[in-house]
Design a protein around this motif. Structure first.
Motif, PDB file in Angstrom:
ATOM      1  N   LEU A   1      45.922  42.677  53.710  1.00  8.98           N
ATOM      2  CA  LEU A   1      47.158  43.457  53.813  1.00  8.98           C
ATOM      3  C   LEU A   1      48.280  42.779  53.063  1.00  8.98           C
ATOM      4  N   THR A   2      48.390  41.483  53.327  1.00  7.94           N
ATOM      5  CA  THR A   2      49.431  40.735  52.629  1.00  7.94           C
ATOM      6  C   THR A   2      49.222  40.819  51.119  1.00  7.94           C
ATOM      7  N   ASN A   3      47.965  40.674  50.736  1.00  6.00           N
ATOM      8  CA  ASN A   3      47.661  40.751  49.301  1.00  6.00           C
ATOM      9  C   ASN A   3      48.041  42.116  48.737  1.00  6.00           C
ATOM     10  N   ASP A   4      47.649  43.129  49.511  1.00  4.39           N
ATOM     11  CA  ASP A   4      47.942  44.477  49.010  1.00  4.39           C
ATOM     12  C   ASP A   4      49.432  44.727  48.941  1.00  4.39           C
ATOM     13  N   VAL A   5      50.119  44.253  49.972  1.00  2.00           N
ATOM     14  CA  VAL A   5      51.579  44.420  49.955  1.00  2.00           C
ATOM     15  C   VAL A   5      52.156  43.712  48.745  1.00  2.00           C
ATOM     16  N   GLY A   6      51.665  42.497  48.536  1.00  3.61           N
ATOM     17  CA  GLY A   6      52.166  41.758  47.373  1.00  3.61           C
ATOM     18  C   GLY A   6      51.868  42.471  46.078  1.00  3.61           C
TER      19      GLY A   6
ATOM     20  N   GLY B   1      51.176  45.543  45.712  1.00  2.39           N
ATOM     21  CA  GLY B   1      51.927  46.791  45.655  1.00  2.39           C
ATOM     22  C   GLY B   1      53.375  46.565  45.254  1.00  2.39           C
ATOM     23  N   LEU B   2      53.941  45.519  45.862  1.00  2.00           N
ATOM     24  CA  LEU B   2      55.333  45.226  45.514  1.00  2.00           C
ATOM     25  C   LEU B   2      55.440  44.790  44.059  1.00  2.00           C
TER      26      LEU B   2
END
Lengths: 163, 101, 688
Positions: free
Chosen positions: C650-655, C657-658
């Motif tokens: 999730l953190t990776n995806d958020v990163g 994505g951001l």
């Protein structure tokens, strides 16, 4: 009455020129309209009774900065550019953002509906002079340093290697 | 004319400047929009000074400072622009993507 | 002298320690004389104690503090004291004299008998130690100490039986003896536990009072008495635990004389007599004891009839006489049992030592290789003859007095039992004289052995002669005073009922004391009602006088010559009976079967443990744990790891994505975000 006519015409001038600045395809036209807009702002200063500010605006912005920008435009532009679209793809998002912000800003502005000017205007040059060389002496001198720095910076950046 | 009118003008000018900063492709166009934003702030300052501080010139002095600094900023910006133009041979913002990645 | 009585067991004990640690192992060392000397000192002390009792001393008790422990029961604090000390009454004094006398003579004899043995010194240490333990048992006032001495005697018996442990025979015999007596000891131990939990004390005097007052419930008294009986059956070789005594003859003969004839095997009888109050409170168990004794006496006498081993016959005879003593105790003849214990000790020790001389002379135990030795071994012959007369019950010899007294009590107790015991007494006379006739009379059967036979050295024959004196005299001497020395204990709460019994006893044997008994005048001096109990009705007395010589004559008829055709004819005619007796009533086989069965049971239990308990519970539990571990692992992999990875992802995806917002490097885009933020701020804050 007179005041209203002056204000509205100056406002229209300023805002209309500003619109043209941001919408014109021709960058040279844009810069010209910038100058006009700045002149309109100067007029608004005058209507507010800030006489020195009016003068400073004309001298610095209109005949200084606007001219400078015109020089830059003409230096850096190409003839082929004059027909190209100058507004990028984000204009709808930008419009939305501006619209949303307008809501807030206008609400703030509207809260001052009932603030009328009660005293007549008076020339402020004298007071400004006393202020600059009195209480705001330090910022005054610092601004001169800023200008110096800007000057030096400009010279440095534009200094060509080949020369 | 009430203060609201002048503030409205100032806001309108500012938002036009924001629009221009976001949408102009030419860097000088962006610079011009920034100038518009400066002027909008100045209008606000002068208006506040006139309506809420009658007899005082603090707002005008601040506006003068803003003008001076804005001038300096335009100078530096144009100098930078010239330098960039010499290297990249373009003045369009979308071509400057060194921050990519 | 009574106050120094506690030294009686301690002196031989000290001697054994001195010999063990002080002397070195040397076949000719003079160390044994230390043991002999110590034993003689103890003998002197015991004789003085006995004289004190003959003079009318009361039961003497002296205790020292050993240890105490405190318990809390039901909120109350109790302190239990365990003293250690001596409790001496007439019976104890008598038995201690017997033990000391026999032990000192056996040690003197052993100096000559064992003189070339490589573990010479150790033998004497064991003998002294054994005697000390026996004396401790006899004199102790605390049942715990008695039990400890009991076990120590078992230990030294084990050591002495297996003295020549390089051979297989003694090793097997010592194990058998120890195991069998241990089986009996468990009964005694149970009885001790019951006694303590019932009465709260191990002191014999206190327990006597306890039972005398009638505080013991009949059922508990019966259980305790049964436990003591089992212990006595193990130690004193009663049925069915007598199997160890014949095999115990593998040990050195003087050791057998001391332990398996005179003293240790009498310990069981002695303890039953010491704790007689328990039996008096449980009359059923007393009757059982009488029957056990009767059966033992009969079975052992039968086995002795067919044995050709000189020591074997003596072993069976010991078991038989012990049966007599137990039968007497069961029939209420407390005094008779102690009397017979005393006389038996003397003549049986004499018989064993004499047998030792014979074996020393002809180097064989088998009587079929002996014969006609009376010319070659005269001292041995005459002393053993005296002992045989005593054991057979010929008048004037000591055995007759004690045996007649036993038979008198048995006659009062149960008529069928009396006839069985009478038959056993006749068998006793028969087989003992058979031994004499086979060994000493007639012509020799093995010329070689006969030629080399010679009388034993002085150190071996002098004890024989010394033992003849009490063999003949002790009956006469003690008959008068035995009731004074060792009166039968009485439970006070039964006194009301007991008062009628002596009246009946008066009626039946009333004519008897007037008859031609030398001791009768002495008896009438004591007004004791018990005194009248110890005499046979006259017709039975005369019957014995006739039958005993008859059985001796029968034995003479069968065995006088070198060949015994009539005996062999009888043997082939009654072959199954002979086989039964030679196989010792199949008791050994029975125990072997029991051992095998218990072995199988143990193997079964092991199988159950290894396959059921281990597999089902232990391995099963392990399996459950493994399954649980797998499940945990699965849970961990499925949920926990996925959650963790999910957070990471999730953190990776958020990163990512951001980052997608800013990956193009378009400054105006960044500016747009700022503008969006500004607009939101403008609306949210400014429009509040």
């Amino acid at each position: 009455m007179f005041e209203q006519i002056v204000f509205w015409s100056l406002a229209a001038l300023t805002l209309g020129s500003a619109l043209c600045v941001v919408l014109m395809r021709n960058t040279v036209h844009s810069s010209l309209f910038l100058g006009l807009s700045l002149a309109g702002v100067a007029g608004l200063y005058g209507s507010l009774g800030a006489d020195f500010l009016f003068a400073a605006q004309i001298m610095v912005y209109v005949s200084g900065i606007a001219v400078l920008i015109m020089f830059a435009v003409m230096l850096l532009g190409r003839a082929s550019d004059l027909h190209l679209r100058q507004v990028n793809d984000r204009w709808m998002a930008a419009l939305l953002v501006c619209g949303v912000s307008a809501v807030g800003l206008c609400k703030v502005a509207a809260s001052f509906r009932l603030a009328f000017a009660t005293t007549p205007t008076k020339p402020g040059t004298h007071a400004l002079g006393r202020l600059f060389l009195g209480e705001y002496l330090l910022p005054f001198e610092l601004v001169s340093l800023v200008l110096l720095a800007a000057l030096l910076g400009a010279v440095f950046f534009t200094h060509s290697e080949k020369a | 004319m009430t203060l609201a009118h002048y503030l409205a003008v100032g806001s309108g000018l500012f938002l036009i400047g924001v629009f221009g900063a976001l949408t102009r492709r030419n860097i000088i166009g962006i610079l011009m929009s920034v100038e518009l934003m400066f002027n909008a702030a100045n209008i606000n300052l002068a208006a506040f000074d006139r309506f809420l501080h009658p007899g005082g010139v603090a707002g005008q002095s601040l506006a003068l400072f803003v003008i001076a600094v804005a001038a300096a900023e335009v100078v530096v910006g144009l100098a930078l622009l010239l330098a960039i133009y010499r290297n990249a041979d373009t003045v369009y913002a979308e071509d400057f993507n060194l921050l990519k990645g | 002298m009574l106050e120094h009585a506690y030294l009686i067991p301690l002196i031989p004990f000290a001697a054994s320690l001195i010999m063990f640690f002080g002397a070195k192992e040397d076949p000719h060392s003079p160390a044994p004389w230390i043991g002999v000397g110590a034993m003689l000192i103890s003998l002197g002390l015991s004789v003085s104690v006995l004289l004190a009792f003959l003079g009318g001393a009361a039961t003497y008790e002296r205790n020292w503090h050993w240890f105490s422990f405190a318990t809390t029961m039901g909120g109350k604090h109790f302190v239990h004291d365990m003293p250690i000390g001596v409790l001496i009454d007439g019976g104890a004094a008598l038995v201690s004299v017997v033990v000391c006398f026999v032990s000192s003579l056996v040690q003197i004899y052993s100096i000559a008998y064992m003189h070339d043995d490589k573990r010479y010194k150790r033998y004497f240490c064991f003998v002294s130690f054994f005697t000390a333990a026996m004396l401790g048992l006899v004199l102790s006032s605390n049942l715990l100490v008695t039990f400890a001495c009991w076990e120590l005697m078992g230990l030294t018996s084990y050591l002495l039986i297996g003295f020549w442990f390089e051979r297989e025979g003694p090793c097997e015999a010592q194990k058998k003896a120890f195991m069998t007596t241990k089986l009996g000891d468990s009964g005694l131990y149970l009885a001790l536990l019951f006694l303590y939990s019932l009465a709260g004390s191990f002191q014999i005097s206190q327990l006597g009072q306890f039972f005398s007052m009638g505080y013991a419930p009949a059922a508990v008294a019966a259980v305790i008495a049964l436990g003591i009986l089992v212990g006595a059956a193990g130690k004193s070789a009663q049925f069915p635990l007598f199997i160890w005594l014949p095999d115990a003859m593998q040990g050195p003969t003087p050791g057998s004389a001391l332990i398996h004839a005179a003293t240790m095997v009498a310990a069981g009888i002695y303890v039953v007599a010491r704790l007689y109050f328990v039996f008096l409170a449980a009359p059923d168990v007393m009757a059982l004891a009488a029957w056990v004794g009767c059966i033992t006496a009969f079975m052992a006498a039968a086995m002795a009839l067919v044995s050709y081993d000189i020591k074997g016959v003596l072993a069976f005879s010991t078991i038989s006489q012990l049966g007599f003593m137990m039968c007497a105790l069961g029939a209420g003849g407390y005094t008779a049992a102690l009397f017979h214990l005393t006389t038996h000790a003397f003549f049986k020790a004499l018989l064993f030592l004499g047998a030792g001389c014979v074996i020393h002379a002809v180097h064989t135990n088998d009587m079929r290789e002996m014969g006609g030795l009376w010319t070659k071994l005269p001292v041995t012959f005459w002393t053993m003859l005296a002992a045989c007369c005593a054991i057979a019950g010929l008048p004037l010899f000591s055995g007759s007095y004690s045996k007649d007294m036993i038979l008198a009590y048995v006659w009062e107790f149960s008529k069928p039992m009396f006839w069985v015991m009478l038959g056993t007494a006749l068998m006793t006379a028969f087989y003992m004289f058979r031994l004499i006739f086979l060994t000493f009379t007639g012509k020799d059967r093995d010329h070689e052995k006969f030629h080399h036979a010679h009388e034993a050295p002085g150190l071996m024959t002098v004890p024989l002669v010394l033992l003849v004196i009490p063999t003949i005299v002790s009956g006469l001497a003690l008959n008068g005073v035995i009731f004074k020395l060792a009166p039968k204990p009485v439970l006070h709460f039964q006194t009301a009922a007991a008062h009628e019994v002596p009246a009946d006893a008066h009626a039946a044997p009333a004519p008897a004391p007037a008859e031609a008994h030398a001791e009768a005048p002495a008896a009438q001096h004591h007004g004791d009602e018990h005194h009248q109990e110890g005499h046979l009705p006259p017709f039975l007395h005369y019957l014995l006088w006739v039958l005993v010589p008859a059985s001796i004559a029968f034995s003479f008829f069968l065995y006088r010559g070198p060949k015994y055709p009539v005996a062999d004819a009888l043997k082939s005619a009654l072959a199954p009976a002979f086989t039964l007796l030679e196989r010792r009533w199949y008791m050994d086989d029975l125990f072997n079967v029991l051992v095998r069965v218990s072995d199988r049971v143990a193997a079964l239990c092991f199988w159950v443990d290894a396959n059921v308990v281990d597999r089902v519970f232990v391995d099963g539990w392990g399996l459950v744990m493994r399954v649980f571990a797998h499940l945990s692992d699965l849970f961990d992999a499925l949920f926990v790891d996925r959650t963790v990875d999910g957070f990471g992802g999730l953190t990776n995806d958020v990163g990512v994505g951001l980052r997608s917002f800013v990956k193009d490097g378009q400054v105006q885009e960044y500016l747009m975000y700022a503008a969006i933020a500004f607009s939101l701020a403008a609306t949210l804050i400014l429009t509040r």
